[in-house]
Design a protein around this motif. Sequence first.
Motif, PDB file in Angstrom:
ATOM      1  N   ALA A 159       0.817  -1.209   0.000  1.00 36.43           N
ATOM      2  CA  ALA A 159       0.000   0.000   0.000  1.00 36.43           C
ATOM      3  C   ALA A 159       0.853   1.262   0.000  1.00 36.43           C
ATOM      4  CB  ALA A 159      -0.928  -0.016   1.207  1.00 36.43           C
ATOM      5  N   ALA A 160       2.076   1.176   0.523  1.00 43.55           N
ATOM      6  CA  ALA A 160       2.953   2.348   0.535  1.00 43.55           C
ATOM      7  C   ALA A 160       3.331   2.792  -0.874  1.00 43.55           C
ATOM      8  CB  ALA A 160       4.219   2.038   1.342  1.00 43.55           C
ATOM      9  N   ASP A 161       3.202   1.870  -1.839  1.00 46.63           N
ATOM     10  CA  ASP A 161       3.517   2.196  -3.240  1.00 46.63           C
ATOM     11  C   ASP A 161       2.234   2.428  -4.027  1.00 46.63           C
ATOM     12  OD1 ASP A 161       6.450   1.844  -3.239  1.00 46.63           O
ATOM     13  OD2 ASP A 161       5.939  -0.227  -2.721  1.00 46.63           O
ATOM     14  N   PRO A 172       1.035   4.915  -5.826  1.00 51.37           N
ATOM     15  CA  PRO A 172       1.150   5.385  -7.217  1.00 51.37           C
ATOM     16  C   PRO A 172       1.533   4.263  -8.187  1.00 51.37           C
ATOM     17  CG  PRO A 172       2.212   6.926  -5.717  1.00 51.37           C
ATOM     18  CD  PRO A 172       1.896   5.692  -4.925  1.00 51.37           C
ATOM     19  N   LEU A 173       2.417   3.367  -7.725  1.00 51.26           N
ATOM     20  CA  LEU A 173       2.828   2.253  -8.581  1.00 51.26           C
ATOM     21  C   LEU A 173       1.674   1.269  -8.792  1.00 51.26           C
ATOM     22  CD1 LEU A 173       5.370   1.295 -10.042  1.00 51.26           C
ATOM     23  CD2 LEU A 173       5.907  -0.102  -8.050  1.00 51.26           C
ATOM     24  N   LEU A 174       0.885   1.017  -7.727  1.00 46.21           N
ATOM     25  CA  LEU A 174      -0.278   0.139  -7.860  1.00 46.21           C
ATOM     26  C   LEU A 174      -1.301   0.739  -8.811  1.00 46.21           C
ATOM     27  CD1 LEU A 174      -0.783  -0.979  -4.141  1.00 46.21           C
ATOM     28  CD2 LEU A 174       0.159  -2.325  -6.025  1.00 46.21           C
ATOM     29  N   ALA A 175      -1.498   2.058  -8.726  1.00 47.88           N
ATOM     30  CA  ALA A 175      -2.444   2.730  -9.625  1.00 47.88           C
ATOM     31  C   ALA A 175      -1.982   2.641 -11.068  1.00 47.88           C
ATOM     32  CB  ALA A 175      -2.608   4.189  -9.205  1.00 47.88           C
ATOM     33  N   GLN A 176      -0.662   2.735 -11.259  1.00 42.31           N
ATOM     34  CA  GLN A 176      -0.126   2.624 -12.613  1.00 42.31           C
ATOM     35  C   GLN A 176      -0.315   1.214 -13.163  1.00 42.31           C
ATOM     36  OE1 GLN A 176       3.999   3.683 -12.887  1.00 42.31           O
ATOM     37  NE2 GLN A 176       4.161   3.154 -15.049  1.00 42.31           N
ATOM     38  N   ALA A 177      -0.115   0.214 -12.317  1.00 40.97           N
ATOM     39  CA  ALA A 177      -0.187  -1.178 -12.763  1.00 40.97           C
ATOM     40  C   ALA A 177      -1.616  -1.667 -12.943  1.00 40.97           C
ATOM     41  CB  ALA A 177       0.549  -2.084 -11.781  1.00 40.97           C
ATOM     42  N   PHE A 178      -2.556  -1.141 -12.129  1.00 39.48           N
ATOM     43  CA  PHE A 178      -3.926  -1.661 -12.155  1.00 39.48           C
ATOM     44  C   PHE A 178      -4.982  -0.603 -12.477  1.00 39.48           C
ATOM     45  CE2 PHE A 178      -1.498  -4.515  -9.464  1.00 39.48           C
ATOM     46  CZ  PHE A 178      -1.872  -5.760  -9.943  1.00 39.48           C
ATOM     47  N   GLY A 179      -4.581   0.644 -12.591  1.00 37.17           N
ATOM     48  CA  GLY A 179      -5.522   1.703 -12.914  1.00 37.17           C
ATOM     49  C   GLY A 179      -5.975   2.452 -11.682  1.00 37.17           C
ATOM     50  N   GLU A 180      -6.333   3.707 -11.879  1.00 38.26           N
ATOM     51  CA  GLU A 180      -6.825   4.537 -10.782  1.00 38.26           C
ATOM     52  C   GLU A 180      -8.116   3.939 -10.225  1.00 38.26           C
ATOM     53  OE1 GLU A 180      -5.429   7.027  -9.363  1.00 38.26           O
ATOM     54  OE2 GLU A 180      -3.751   7.411 -10.733  1.00 38.26           O
ATOM     55  N   ALA A 214       0.760  -6.186  -4.516  1.00 35.52           N
ATOM     56  CA  ALA A 214       0.825  -6.805  -5.844  1.00 35.52           C
ATOM     57  C   ALA A 214       2.191  -7.392  -6.118  1.00 35.52           C
ATOM     58  CB  ALA A 214       0.477  -5.779  -6.915  1.00 35.52           C
ATOM     59  N   ALA A 215       2.186  -8.358  -7.029  1.00 36.52           N
ATOM     60  CA  ALA A 215       3.417  -8.906  -7.593  1.00 36.52           C
ATOM     61  C   ALA A 215       3.480  -8.469  -9.046  1.00 36.52           C
ATOM     62  CB  ALA A 215       3.424 -10.425  -7.484  1.00 36.52           C
ATOM     63  N   ARG A 224      -0.544  -9.588   1.450  1.00 33.41           N
ATOM     64  CA  ARG A 224      -0.439 -10.738   0.532  1.00 33.41           C
ATOM     65  C   ARG A 224       0.938 -10.785  -0.140  1.00 33.41           C
ATOM     66  NH1 ARG A 224      -3.915 -13.793  -2.992  1.00 33.41           N
ATOM     67  NH2 ARG A 224      -2.533 -15.279  -4.044  1.00 33.41           N
ATOM     68  N   TYR A 225       1.377  -9.658  -0.632  1.00 35.13           N
ATOM     69  CA  TYR A 225       2.676  -9.627  -1.313  1.00 35.13           C
ATOM     70  C   TYR A 225       3.614  -8.715  -0.531  1.00 35.13           C
ATOM     71  CZ  TYR A 225       0.357 -11.982  -5.166  1.00 35.13           C
ATOM     72  OH  TYR A 225      -0.337 -12.895  -5.932  1.00 35.13           O
ATOM     73  N   ASP A 226       4.189  -9.274   0.503  1.00 33.14           N
ATOM     74  CA  ASP A 226       5.111  -8.544   1.361  1.00 33.14           C
ATOM     75  C   ASP A 226       6.469  -8.406   0.665  1.00 33.14           C
ATOM     76  OD1 ASP A 226       7.354  -8.626   3.611  1.00 33.14           O
ATOM     77  OD2 ASP A 226       5.523  -7.744   4.475  1.00 33.14           O
ATOM     78  N   ALA A 227       7.047  -7.233   0.782  1.00 30.71           N
ATOM     79  CA  ALA A 227       8.317  -6.964   0.089  1.00 30.71           C
ATOM     80  C   ALA A 227       9.444  -7.877   0.552  1.00 30.71           C
ATOM     81  CB  ALA A 227       8.711  -5.506   0.289  1.00 30.71           C
ATOM     82  N   GLU A 228       9.301  -8.460   1.738  1.00 30.73           N
ATOM     83  CA  GLU A 228      10.354  -9.338   2.263  1.00 30.73           C
ATOM     84  C   GLU A 228      10.166 -10.795   1.829  1.00 30.73           C
ATOM     85  OE1 GLU A 228      12.902  -8.032   3.832  1.00 30.73           O
ATOM     86  OE2 GLU A 228      11.926  -6.084   3.586  1.00 30.73           O
TER      87      GLU A 228
END
Length: 365
Positions: A115-117, A119-127, A134-135, A158-162
């Motif tokens: 969720a901290a990213d 803007p990147l999630l919006a770019q990948a999946f839409g506003e 996400a992966a 679900r998709y933890d950066a670690e």
Amino acid sequence: MTSSDPQAQVQELRRQLQSLLEAAKANERKLDRFDALERRLVAVGSMEELVNLLLVDCRADFNLDAAELWLLDPDEELRRALPALPMVKAPQLLDNHAPLKALFGAARTTRLVGAADAPLLAQAFGEGSPVRSAALLPLIRQGLLIGSLHFGSRDPERYDAESGTKFLDRLSAIAAIAIESMLNRERLRRAGMTDGLTGVHNRRYFDHRSLIEFSQAVRHRYPLACLFLDIDHFKAINDRHGHPAGDEVLRQVGGLIQRSLRTGDLAARYGGEEFVVLLPRTDLAGACEVAERIRLMVQEAPFVTPEGGTLSATLSVGLAMLPAQATSFAELLGAADRALYDAKRGGRNRTVADEAAGDAAAASP
């Protein structure tokens, strides 16, 4: 484990062991799902099946809230192939690498984002997407980034950066291979049925497809029109301007013919400077309209030569309708050929309908 009570220590060890066993079983189930998916990816037989597998089946099998597929398509190969396919969800086709570079940068490795990213999630999946983690899987073949596959979840954990990406990395590699294989198969399919110079279908494909259209028209009793088109004085164009200029005229005429047709109509280069067009479910008036539209477009077009100059060209059209008592497609083709001969003999740059066309039109229901 700080307790000195042996029984408590045993219980704690059992709890830890049980936790490890459950994690192992979960990983085993995950491995089984990934293995089954990889087998299906390797076995897909069409681009339609591949896209549906990645965007629909994966979402269901892995309990995802979103799945997206981006594919690089600068030459519009996929744009030509995909619109006719019955897909529940279509991939996003990219004109250039910029969106992929924005996602992966120079690393081009699987990214797990939360969720901290946003803007990147919006770019990948839409506003407005509900995805909170996400992966993002890069699709790479022979060192080239050809697209990306995105799996999204509402669960921010679900998709933890670690988390590890071993399974996802392997999946992206298999998916990239499957996509490249389907693209190569599509290129071979198109090469086998397309004239390399003009981009319209070739004689081989026309001979096959025409028999299907003929049998359908006879069985269902709908009209079928055939146009034979021939570029006028084409030898003189080659002699005066050179064969490269003649090739450009052929290429541009093929493009004008294609732009004049509906979905379901068939255009092919029959040989040399001759083209043939089939118009299913088209009566005599409609066929004449299409023939004249093509003829006038060619007449008015400035044909650009390889040197940057322009030249003019015209074509003659012979038109025939499927005879009421036809027993073979050759009858229709022969009638259109005779009508083309009459157009040539009558002065060229004109459309001539076979004498039997009117009778065939009148006999149609």
